[in-house]
Write a protein that holds these residues in place. Structure first.
Motif, PDB file in Angstrom:
ATOM      1  N   GLY A  79       1.045  -1.246   0.381  1.00  0.00           N
ATOM      2  CA  GLY A  79       0.253  -0.197   0.146  1.00  0.00           C
ATOM      3  C   GLY A  79       1.119   1.579  -0.012  1.00  0.00           C
ATOM      4  O   GLY A  79       2.274   1.450  -0.053  1.00  0.00           O
ATOM      5  N   ALA A  80       0.407   2.359   0.011  1.00  0.00           N
ATOM      6  CA  ALA A  80       0.809   3.942  -0.012  1.00  0.00           C
ATOM      7  C   ALA A  80       1.631   3.803   1.164  1.00  0.00           C
ATOM      8  O   ALA A  80       1.011   2.969   2.447  1.00  0.00           O
ATOM      9  CB  ALA A  80      -0.232   4.638  -0.351  1.00  0.00           C
ATOM     10  N   ILE A  81       2.487   4.807   1.359  1.00  0.00           N
ATOM     11  CA  ILE A  81       3.198   4.623   2.358  1.00  0.00           C
ATOM     12  C   ILE A  81       3.126   6.307   2.623  1.00  0.00           C
ATOM     13  O   ILE A  81       3.341   6.905   1.564  1.00  0.00           O
ATOM     14  CB  ILE A  81       4.916   4.624   2.510  1.00  0.00           C
ATOM     15  N   ARG A  82       2.482   6.103   4.372  1.00  0.00           N
ATOM     16  CA  ARG A  82       2.317   7.704   4.334  1.00  0.00           C
ATOM     17  C   ARG A  82       2.645   7.906   5.541  1.00  0.00           C
ATOM     18  O   ARG A  82       2.829   7.626   6.449  1.00  0.00           O
ATOM     19  CB  ARG A  82       0.746   8.260   4.295  1.00  0.00           C
ATOM     20  N   PRO A  83       3.034   9.682   5.949  1.00  0.00           N
ATOM     21  CA  PRO A  83       3.030  10.253   7.467  1.00  0.00           C
ATOM     22  C   PRO A  83       1.815  10.110   7.927  1.00  0.00           C
ATOM     23  O   PRO A  83       1.199  10.562   7.677  1.00  0.00           O
ATOM     24  CB  PRO A  83       3.890  11.515   7.226  1.00  0.00           C
ATOM     25  N   THR A  84       2.530   9.602   9.279  1.00  0.00           N
ATOM     26  CA  THR A  84       0.544   8.938  10.000  1.00  0.00           C
ATOM     27  C   THR A  84       1.083   8.726  11.201  1.00  0.00           C
ATOM     28  O   THR A  84       2.317   8.667  11.684  1.00  0.00           O
ATOM     29  CB  THR A  84       0.490   7.180   9.352  1.00  0.00           C
ATOM     30  N   PRO A  85       0.487   9.511  12.003  1.00  0.00           N
ATOM     31  CA  PRO A  85       0.817   9.808  13.618  1.00  0.00           C
ATOM     32  C   PRO A  85       0.953   8.452  14.356  1.00  0.00           C
ATOM     33  O   PRO A  85      -0.245   7.346  13.572  1.00  0.00           O
ATOM     34  CB  PRO A  85      -0.596  10.409  14.461  1.00  0.00           C
ATOM     35  N   TRP A  86       1.820   8.090  15.089  1.00  0.00           N
ATOM     36  CA  TRP A  86       2.053   6.670  15.266  1.00  0.00           C
ATOM     37  C   TRP A  86       2.301   6.446  16.717  1.00  0.00           C
ATOM     38  O   TRP A  86       3.319   7.511  16.968  1.00  0.00           O
ATOM     39  CB  TRP A  86       3.303   5.853  14.332  1.00  0.00           C
ATOM     40  N   VAL A  87       2.166   5.950  17.736  1.00  0.00           N
ATOM     41  CA  VAL A  87       3.440   5.137  18.585  1.00  0.00           C
ATOM     42  C   VAL A  87       4.254   4.255  18.206  1.00  0.00           C
ATOM     43  O   VAL A  87       4.756   4.196  18.246  1.00  0.00           O
ATOM     44  CB  VAL A  87       1.983   4.577  19.955  1.00  0.00           C
ATOM     45  N   HIS A  88       5.539   5.930  18.801  1.00  0.00           N
ATOM     46  CA  HIS A  88       6.654   5.620  18.687  1.00  0.00           C
ATOM     47  C   HIS A  88       7.575   5.153  20.399  1.00  0.00           C
ATOM     48  O   HIS A  88       6.811   6.628  20.160  1.00  0.00           O
ATOM     49  CB  HIS A  88       7.524   6.230  17.344  1.00  0.00           C
ATOM     50  N   LYS A  89       7.749   3.934  20.741  1.00  0.00           N
ATOM     51  CA  LYS A  89       8.831   4.750  22.593  1.00  0.00           C
ATOM     52  C   LYS A  89       8.036   5.117  22.640  1.00  0.00           C
ATOM     53  O   LYS A  89       8.470   6.387  24.115  1.00  0.00           O
ATOM     54  CB  LYS A  89       9.940   5.545  21.991  1.00  0.00           C
ATOM     55  N   GLY A  90       6.732   4.971  22.852  1.00  0.00           N
ATOM     56  CA  GLY A  90       5.722   5.057  23.892  1.00  0.00           C
ATOM     57  C   GLY A  90       4.764   6.963  23.903  1.00  0.00           C
ATOM     58  O   GLY A  90       4.147   7.095  24.751  1.00  0.00           O
ATOM     59  N   LYS A  91       5.250   7.221  22.892  1.00  0.00           N
ATOM     60  CA  LYS A  91       5.016   8.722  21.864  1.00  0.00           C
ATOM     61  C   LYS A  91       4.761   8.811  20.945  1.00  0.00           C
ATOM     62  O   LYS A  91       4.773   7.915  20.532  1.00  0.00           O
ATOM     63  CB  LYS A  91       6.325   9.760  22.455  1.00  0.00           C
ATOM     64  N   ILE A  92       3.189   9.925  20.574  1.00  0.00           N
ATOM     65  CA  ILE A  92       2.863  10.022  19.513  1.00  0.00           C
ATOM     66  C   ILE A  92       3.367  10.389  18.255  1.00  0.00           C
ATOM     67  O   ILE A  92       3.823  12.208  18.721  1.00  0.00           O
ATOM     68  CB  ILE A  92       1.254  10.357  19.778  1.00  0.00           C
TER      69      ILE A  92
END
Lengths: 380, 475
Positions: free
Chosen positions: B418-431
């Motif tokens: 699928g398309a790769i999009r910049p997305t808000p994501w939980v990374h190392k405990g932070k969004i």
């Protein structure tokens, strides 16, 4: 299964089945019983098997040389038989010396197996003569460009030999008319079916169904398998694996024998595939998909016979190499002879208009000679 | 005869006058066999390979790929006896030919074979040639020859060559004044008009005798008819749903095959599709690093490469997904012929990269680029389209998140990128804003259970998320 269908032979058979005596993997099928009870089989000696293999390889190699010559500007056009070698060699080898063939412009393999010098049609394709030869001398009519026209000529010829009393015995004469799947839509072919059926003519209609009429696929020619067309005209039809030289031989021999003994016509549909272009002026990638061509490669007529010969230990590596060498030598010799075919003197075009000339044509010839004389350069 | 032979472009297809050099398969200095393919040429009728007419060494190539060359012009020179040492180049056939080419003399009457035909084309044996040509013929005798008194008129005067007398140019006729007479248009133009829904009677023809040309029809479609002000009281006409507003597209070629394959696959292999959404930020950084690397300067690098690499590596961990259902047995392949679904002008094709598991990353990238470029140009050879074992479809290039692809017949798994999009994501405990994509995997449930499919897809995702880490740990 519809009435009259063969039991499907081999996983690769089209719906309705066909007579196959040699599978694509090179395994022999001992015998096949046709829908009318006819048993088809062959009983060849090792030497005969090797001859068939040599035929197939040679006609393919000569054909490749002709294709190259066209690309090199030495032929105006070429109609390649690539993929149809087994259908043509099987039919050609099934004919007896007294049998008469009516070819299309693609029957180079039949011509070769009749023992005719393969150079014969090259004057036509090089444009240096009209493709004329004596059909009676070779028992091989001239190449016919008009689609399907030769089936009527063949029917007339077949009716003629009946009237001459040359049929009705085991050593009688028979006629075979070649045409393609596209020709079955022609009026001429249907008329030939009508006449042959009604007059019980000693003729075999040999249809090489190579799946395409130039670019038109088979499904635009017919709603039923082509071999079933004959039932409406009152004679039998049989479908054979046209990439199987053994089955093609067996079916054609049986049909010709029926004809020569006065049993009337037969339609043979040799189910095959044109691996190349319709002619050198055609680009099949514009209407065929590559995977379809691929799927037919595994049914190649030569590789299956080679596999069979290997399994039976009838042919070894030395034999196959020798056949390739001999085919190549024939091709190179053919090439050199084609390159020596000279352009005719233009004025000779008046020579064959009437058998005994005419004042009108003579006047035209003289005027043309005067016109030619106004140019610099060679005599013509 | 000279050792150096020049090969001139032949008429490859009954009355053609030119051809375009598509590609040279040899270069100067190469030794060629008789009948070895040396050049691809495309004419108005077909693209063909021309085999060498002589064995020898290529001494000169006259025209680069992309050049349109006239029939009769030399295209390549071959030294037929290179072992005999260097030779002086022979005079070019072009210069010789130039002497021999006399101006056209308009000897052939319009409409006759070889003569000019309406539309500026040349009548040939069947139909008309591709474009106007001037017949090349030997010059007339300048010493007057021996023209007899009754010679045809054109031969009477031993005049120096005259300027070509062009075929009479079609004089634009005044617009049709047929009144109620029939509309003049050629059958292909009539068909075009019917296809486009243009009423020929409403057009004014710009062709000869006021006939309607293809351009007239196309113009009528391009410019919308000025809309007359609707009468105030007019009611909106009910929409008409008849055949005039329907298009009928014949099913053939690639469309037909695609339909057969998709129906056959969809109704024989029980499909299951799973999805996983994954943070591929690190994977994208690895691709950036590759792009900046000197050795990778000339190679196009895309997320598809990452996915392709992920698939071939994950297959080594789960070989069963790379298999074929063969009725009473399952054929597990130890090689991966990696199919890549490609949209081409002819339609969908799925060429594959043979034995992709044996390729280095660099080789895989090059193979991917070559495969896509070949597919786009419509020249994918048949062998590239058969024998696929596992495939990828990249709907991301269309901005689509994911899909439930149908298996190519005979294959057991297909990955949907699928398309790769910049997305808000939980990374190392932070969004955080991360590069995120969704992968879809369809598999044949006869062979692959949910567990195996899930593990395979999870591995593909893991590799795309952290290629370097996986490359180290999977060893």
């Amino acid at each position: 299964m519809a009435k009259g269908d063969l039991e499907t032979v081999g996983a690769d058979a089209p719906a309705g089945g066909y007579v196959q005596l040699l599978t694509p993997d090179g395994d022999r099928v001992e015998r096949v019983t046709g829908p009318d009870g006819t048993e088809y089989s062959v009983d060849f000696t090792d030497a005969e098997y090797r001859t068939l293999y040599r035929d197939l390889v040679t006609v393919r190699r000569l054909d490749a040389e002709a294709t190259a010559l066209q690309r090199q500007g030495e032929l105006g056009i070429w109609a390649s038989l690539l993929g149809q070698e087994a259908a043509q060699v099987g039919a050609g080898r099934a004919m007896r010396p007294q049998d008469m063939a009516f070819p299309t412009y693609r029957e180079h393999g039949v011509l070769y197996t009749r023992g005719i010098d393969p150079i014969m049609p090259f004057g036509l394709f090089r444009g240096v003569n009209q493709g004329g030869w004596d059909p009676q001398e070779y028992k091989f009519n001239q190449y016919t460009i008009v689609i399907g026209a030769q089936t009527l000529h063949a029917t007339g010829y077949a009716m003629g030999i009946t009237m001459d009393g040359k049929t009705g015995s085991a050593d009688g004469e028979a006629v075979i008319a070649f045409f393609g799947d596209g020709a079955t839509s022609q009026g001429d072919v249907n008329e030939a079916f009508v006449w042959s059926g009604v007059y019980h003519a000693p003729i075999v209609f040999f249809c090489q169904n190579n799946q395409y009429a130039i670019s038109e696929p088979l499904e635009r020619q017919t709603r039923i398998p082509l071999y079933r067309r004959s039932s409406g005209f009152g004679f039998p039809g049989v479908r054979v694996d046209g990439n199987d030289v053994l089955a093609t031989f067996a079916v054609t021999r049986a049909a010709l024998d029926n004809a020569r003994q006065g049993q009337g016509p037969t339609l043979i549909e040799a189910y095959t595939y044109r691996m190349g272009a319709h002619t050198s002026s055609d680009d099949p990638t514009r209407y065929r998909i590559a995977s379809e061509v691929e799927s037919w490669k595994v049914k190649d007529p030569i590789s299956r016979l080679k596999a069979f010969l290997e399994k039976q230990q009838v042919g070894d590596a030395a034999f196959f190499a020798e056949v390739d060498e001999q085919a190549k030598a024939e091709a190179i010799a053919l090439r050199e002879r084609v390159l020596e075919l000279q352009d005719p003197d233009p004025v000779t075009m008046f020579d064959h208009v009437y058998p005994h000339g005419s004042p009108e044509v003579d006047a035209q010839r003289e005027a043309f000679q005067r016109y030619q004389a106004t140019f610099e350069g060679s005599a013509h | 005869m000279s050792r150096i032979k020049e090969f001139t472009l032949p008429d490859l297809g009954e009355g053609l006058t030119e051809g375009e050099i598509l590609a040279w398969l040899v270069k100067v200095g190469d030794t060629v066999e008789l009948n070895q393919p040396i050049v691809e040429v495309e004419t108005a009728k077909a693209a063909v390979e021309i085999p060498a007419k002589w064995a020898g060494q290529i001494t000169r190539i006259f025209h680069e790929a992309g050049t349109v060359v006239e029939v009769g012009a030399p295209i390549v020179a071959i030294d037929t006896d290179p072992s005999a040492g260097p030779v002086e180049p022979a005079p070019s056939a072009a210069s010789l030919a130039a002497v021999e080419v006399a101006p056209a003399e308009g000897m052939v009457e319009p409409g006759m074979i070889g003569g000019p035909a309406p539309g500026g084309r040349t009548a040939v044996l069947v139909g008309y040639g591709p474009r106007t040509t001037t017949a090349k013929r030997r010059p007339r005798r300048t010493d007057g020859g021996t023209p007899p008194a009754s010679a045809p008129p054109a031969a009477a005067a031993a005049a120096p060559p005259v300027a070509p007398s062009a075929p009479p140019a079609p004089v634009p006729a005044p617009p049709a004044t047929n009144g109620d007479g029939p509309v003049l248009a050629k059958p292909p133009v009539r068909k075009l008009a019917r296809d486009l829904g243009v009423d020929l009677a409403t057009l004014t023809g710009s062709g000869p005798h006021g006939s309607i040309t293809r351009a007239d029809v196309e113009r009528a479609v391009a410019v919308p008819e000025p809309v007359a002000a609707a009468p105030a009281a007019a009611t909106v006409a009910a929409p008409i749903f008849d055949a005039s507003r329907e298009q009928r597209v014949p099913v053939k070629g690639v469309r037909k095959l695609t339909a057969q394959n998709m129906s056959a696959s969809a109704f024989t292999a029980p499909h299951v599709t799973e999805f996983v959404t994954v943070d591929v930020t690190r994977g994208m950084k690895v691709l950036d690093k590759l792009r900046e690397h000197r050795e990778w300067r000339d190679v196009k690098v895309s997320p598809l490469l990452l996915a392709a690499r992920a698939v071939v590596l994950a297959v080594t961990r789960h070989p069963m997904v790379n298999s074929t259902w063969a009725g009473d047995e399952i054929v597990v392949k130890e090689y991966v012929n990696l199919g890549i679904a490609a949209a081409t002008q002819r339609g969908l094709i799925v060429p594959n990269i043979k034995d992709a598991g044996r390729l280095s990353l660099r080789e895989l990238a090059e193979a991917l680029n070559a495969l896509v470029a070949t597919a786009r140009s419509g020249k994918t050879p048949p062998a590239d389209m058969s024998g696929g074992t596992l495939s990828i479809t990249n709907v991301g290039v269309f901005g689509i998140d994911t899909g439930t692809p149908i298996l190519p017949p005979g294959e057991t798994a297909i990955l949907c990128l699928g398309a790769i999009r910049p997305t808000p994501w939980v990374h190392k405990g932070k969004i955080r804003i991360r590069q995120v994509t969704t992968l879809g995997l369809s598999f044949d449930h006869r062979i692959v259970d949910g567990e195996l499919g899930s593990r395979f897809l999870a591995d593909v995702a893991a590799f795309m998320a952290d290629p370097e880490g996986c490359a180290l740990t999977w060893g």
